[in-house]
Scaffold this motif. Structure first.
Motif, PDB file in Angstrom:
ATOM      1  N   ASP A  23       0.841  -1.204   0.000  1.00  0.00           N
ATOM      2  CA  ASP A  23       0.000   0.000   0.000  1.00  0.00           C
ATOM      3  C   ASP A  23       0.875   1.251   0.000  1.00  0.00           C
ATOM      4  O   ASP A  23       0.547   2.255  -0.620  1.00  0.00           O
ATOM      5  N   VAL A  24       1.981   1.177   0.744  1.00  0.00           N
ATOM      6  CA  VAL A  24       2.898   2.327   0.840  1.00  0.00           C
ATOM      7  C   VAL A  24       4.336   1.817   0.841  1.00  0.00           C
ATOM      8  O   VAL A  24       4.655   0.859   1.560  1.00  0.00           O
ATOM      9  N   VAL A  25       5.188   2.465   0.053  1.00  0.00           N
ATOM     10  CA  VAL A  25       6.629   2.235   0.149  1.00  0.00           C
ATOM     11  C   VAL A  25       7.238   3.439   0.848  1.00  0.00           C
ATOM     12  O   VAL A  25       6.943   4.594   0.492  1.00  0.00           O
ATOM     13  N   VAL A  26       8.051   3.193   1.867  1.00  0.00           N
ATOM     14  CA  VAL A  26       8.784   4.268   2.550  1.00  0.00           C
ATOM     15  C   VAL A  26      10.246   4.141   2.142  1.00  0.00           C
ATOM     16  O   VAL A  26      10.837   3.066   2.274  1.00  0.00           O
ATOM     17  N   PRO A 212       0.573   2.570  -4.579  1.00  0.00           N
ATOM     18  CA  PRO A 212      -0.028   3.858  -4.952  1.00  0.00           C
ATOM     19  C   PRO A 212       0.525   5.041  -4.162  1.00  0.00           C
ATOM     20  O   PRO A 212       0.318   6.188  -4.533  1.00  0.00           O
ATOM     21  N   GLU A 213       1.195   4.744  -3.057  1.00  0.00           N
ATOM     22  CA  GLU A 213       1.732   5.819  -2.200  1.00  0.00           C
ATOM     23  C   GLU A 213       3.199   5.541  -1.889  1.00  0.00           C
ATOM     24  O   GLU A 213       3.553   4.401  -1.532  1.00  0.00           O
ATOM     25  N   VAL A 214       4.019   6.593  -1.974  1.00  0.00           N
ATOM     26  CA  VAL A 214       5.434   6.492  -1.624  1.00  0.00           C
ATOM     27  C   VAL A 214       5.777   7.659  -0.692  1.00  0.00           C
ATOM     28  O   VAL A 214       5.337   8.792  -0.924  1.00  0.00           O
ATOM     29  N   VAL A 215       6.517   7.356   0.353  1.00  0.00           N
ATOM     30  CA  VAL A 215       7.013   8.403   1.257  1.00  0.00           C
ATOM     31  C   VAL A 215       8.521   8.477   1.084  1.00  0.00           C
ATOM     32  O   VAL A 215       9.212   7.462   1.225  1.00  0.00           O
ATOM     33  N   LEU A 216       9.029   9.659   0.783  1.00  0.00           N
ATOM     34  CA  LEU A 216      10.476   9.839   0.647  1.00  0.00           C
ATOM     35  C   LEU A 216      11.012  10.454   1.936  1.00  0.00           C
ATOM     36  O   LEU A 216      10.700  11.596   2.283  1.00  0.00           O
TER      37      LEU A 216
END
Ligand SMILES: Cc1cc2nc3c(=O)[nH]c(=O)nc-3n(C[C@H](O)[C@H](O)[C@H](O)COP(=O)(O)OP(=O)(O)OC[C@H]3O[C@@H](n4cnc5c(N)ncnc54)[C@H](O)[C@@H]3O)c2cc1C
Length: 448
Positions: A23-26, A212-216
């Motif tokens: 769901d999210v890659v950090v 669909p979501e990535v946090v950098l």
């Protein structure tokens, strides 16, 4: 401590493999990425955190370990107050002692102008319910006995804390994993995957992950990855040196600093010392590009930065560091698993002497270890915490400007809310990415 605890030779704790979907890659296993992953996992999302080297290998283990509310930018302070509470709860959820100690933080005033700056900041503390106090010289002597130097007074916050960063951030990673996050070390993100103008995942050295979501949260490397995708961020990084001194009797349980030296006791009985307000910038192409944005900061503190002509090979702003690379080629991130600048040896010697002069009764301490870190900084000395309009699906938490360890859990909680559409709980206007390009007047954080 005998050497620096985390290096490229450290065993891999989280080998993966990474799943093909999330769901999210950090991106980034520092305190910001780790705590973001933790809160996202607690929200029930399938989270993958990717770290090119080792969890906390860069700034998040190399810092002084101060968890301070004192001296913060007024817009950061409410997030920091939240972080202070989070640290206390999270410390009880790790299965190791992270050295969390409420020893206070003290800024020693050498001049009346210092006292005036502290007095001007103190109302911000009061507004947020933080117990900051202005102390007289006599009160300083009572608080930190044995100091040979006399001061005009000090600003002191009793509820500020310290922890051992090289233990604390890996311990937080353990909580994130137990909450369900998948952590993968030695796995660099080479590029964002983008389709129809929005984020669809990442391309890593081990393959693609759809999300669909990535946090950098890439610390000193964030601007390099963003630039590859046309997003410009005037982020630079500066070298800061720390020396770990041998065990000595406890002079003060918290962190204290004057304009020359900052010190705090470690859990092993020694002191960590550093030069307060001094750092070194390796000049590279990004520094030239960003110079106009940094003029306000340079004018405000013309002698706080020493300029060095050339970054070592492979540093984020190195002259030879590629700014563009193919997705199927080795990227600058995997070429530098852990950014590990040499400490400034002359500074280490000077710090040791300075500490001995400051505390003559403690004798001449031996330096057990010395290290440096590259602090990622922004022109106004406050971070970027924002959704990126140009790349829907991308959230950025970076540019912590030398004070991201303490506020880390608060920023992680806020970033997770930005991703899920929850309530960040704080006004984030000050931390917009566009503030450097939309004509917003430059307003320096207090940098106290
Ligand atoms: C000497 C020193 C003293 C400091 N003292 C304090 C202090 O006392 N108190 C305080 O609050 N703060 C302090 N700081 C600042 C604080 O350490 C940082 O602000 C904070 O750790 C930043 O956390 P981060 O997660 O943003 O970055 P980092 O800890 O640098 O983590 C970023 C991670 O992202 C990884 N990464 C980057 N790009 C990629 C990619 N493409 N793919 C995969 N992984 C990637 C990196 O390898 C790195 O591990 C200090 C810093 C230094 C260096």
């Amino acid at each position: 401590m005998t050497g620096f605890p985390i290096s490229a030779q450290s065993p891999i704790t989280w080998p993966g493999p990474a799943p093909a979907q999330a769901d999210v890659v950090v991106i980034g296993g520092g305190v910001i990425g780790v705590t973001t992953a933790l809160f996202l996992a607690r929200d029930g999302l399938r989270v993958v955190l990717l770290e090119k080297g080792r969890i906390a290998g860069e700034q998040s283990s190399r810092n002084w370990g101060w968890i301070r509310q004192q001296g913060r930018d007024p817009d950061e302070l409410p997030i920091m107050v939240e972080a202070n509470a989070l640290w206390q709860t999270l410390a009880t959820e790790t299965n190791v002692d992270i050295g969390l100690t409420q020893g206070g933080v003290t800024y020693l005033a050498e001049t009346d102008a210092d006292m005036a700056r502290y007095a001007a900041w103190e109302p911000h503390a009061r507004a947020c319910g933080v117990d900051t106090a202005l102390l007289s010289d006599a009160e300083v002597q009572g608080l930190i006995p044995g100091m040979a130097r006399r001061y005009k007074g000090a600003m002191h916050t009793r509820t500020d804390m310290r922890a051992e960063p090289w233990v604390a951030v890996p311990a937080l990673a353990g909580i994130a994993a137990r909450a369900g996050a998948t952590l993968v070390e030695n796995c660099a993100v080479r590029a964002f995957d983008i389709a129809a103008g929005r984020i669809t995942g990442v391309v890593t050295e081990q393959g693609r992950i759809a999300a669909p979501e990535v946090v950098l949260a890439g610390g000193a490397w964030s601007a390099l990855l963003l630039r590859r995708h046309g997003v410009s961020l005037p982020q630079l990084s500066v070298r800061a040196t720390v020396a770990a001194l041998d065990a000595a009797p406890m002079a003060y349980a918290g962190g204290a600093t004057d304009s020359r030296i900052a010190f705090r006791p470690r859990a092993d009985g020694g002191y960590s010392v550093a030069a307060g307000g001094f750092h070194e910038l390796f000049v590279g192409p990004d520094a030239f590009r960003a110079l106009p944005k940094y003029l306000t900061q340079l004018r405000a503190d013309p002698f706080g930065t020493r300029f060095l002509p050339k970054a070592p090979n492979g540093f984020p702003d190195g002259w030879g560091t590629p700014r563009h690379w193919a997705e199927d080629a080795v990227s600058p991130f995997e070429q530098q698993r852990i950014l590990n600048p040499e400490p400034n040896a002359a500074k280490v010697r000077a710090l040791c002497t300075d500490f001995a002069t400051m505390f003559p009764d403690l004798g001449t301490p031996r330096t057990k270890a010395a290290w440096a870190g590259m602090i990622d900084t922004m022109p106004d000395v406050v971070p970027v915490i924002d959704r990126i309009a140009a790349l829907p699906g991308l959230t950025v938490g970076t540019g912590m400007s030398g004070h991201g360890f303490g506020i880390g859990p608060g920023v992680g909680r806020v970033l997770s809310a930005l991703v899920t559409g929850g309530d960040p709980g704080h006004d984030l206007g000050r931390f917009r990415c566009d503030r450097f390009s939309d004509g917003t007047p430059m307003r320096l954080g207090p940098a106290l």
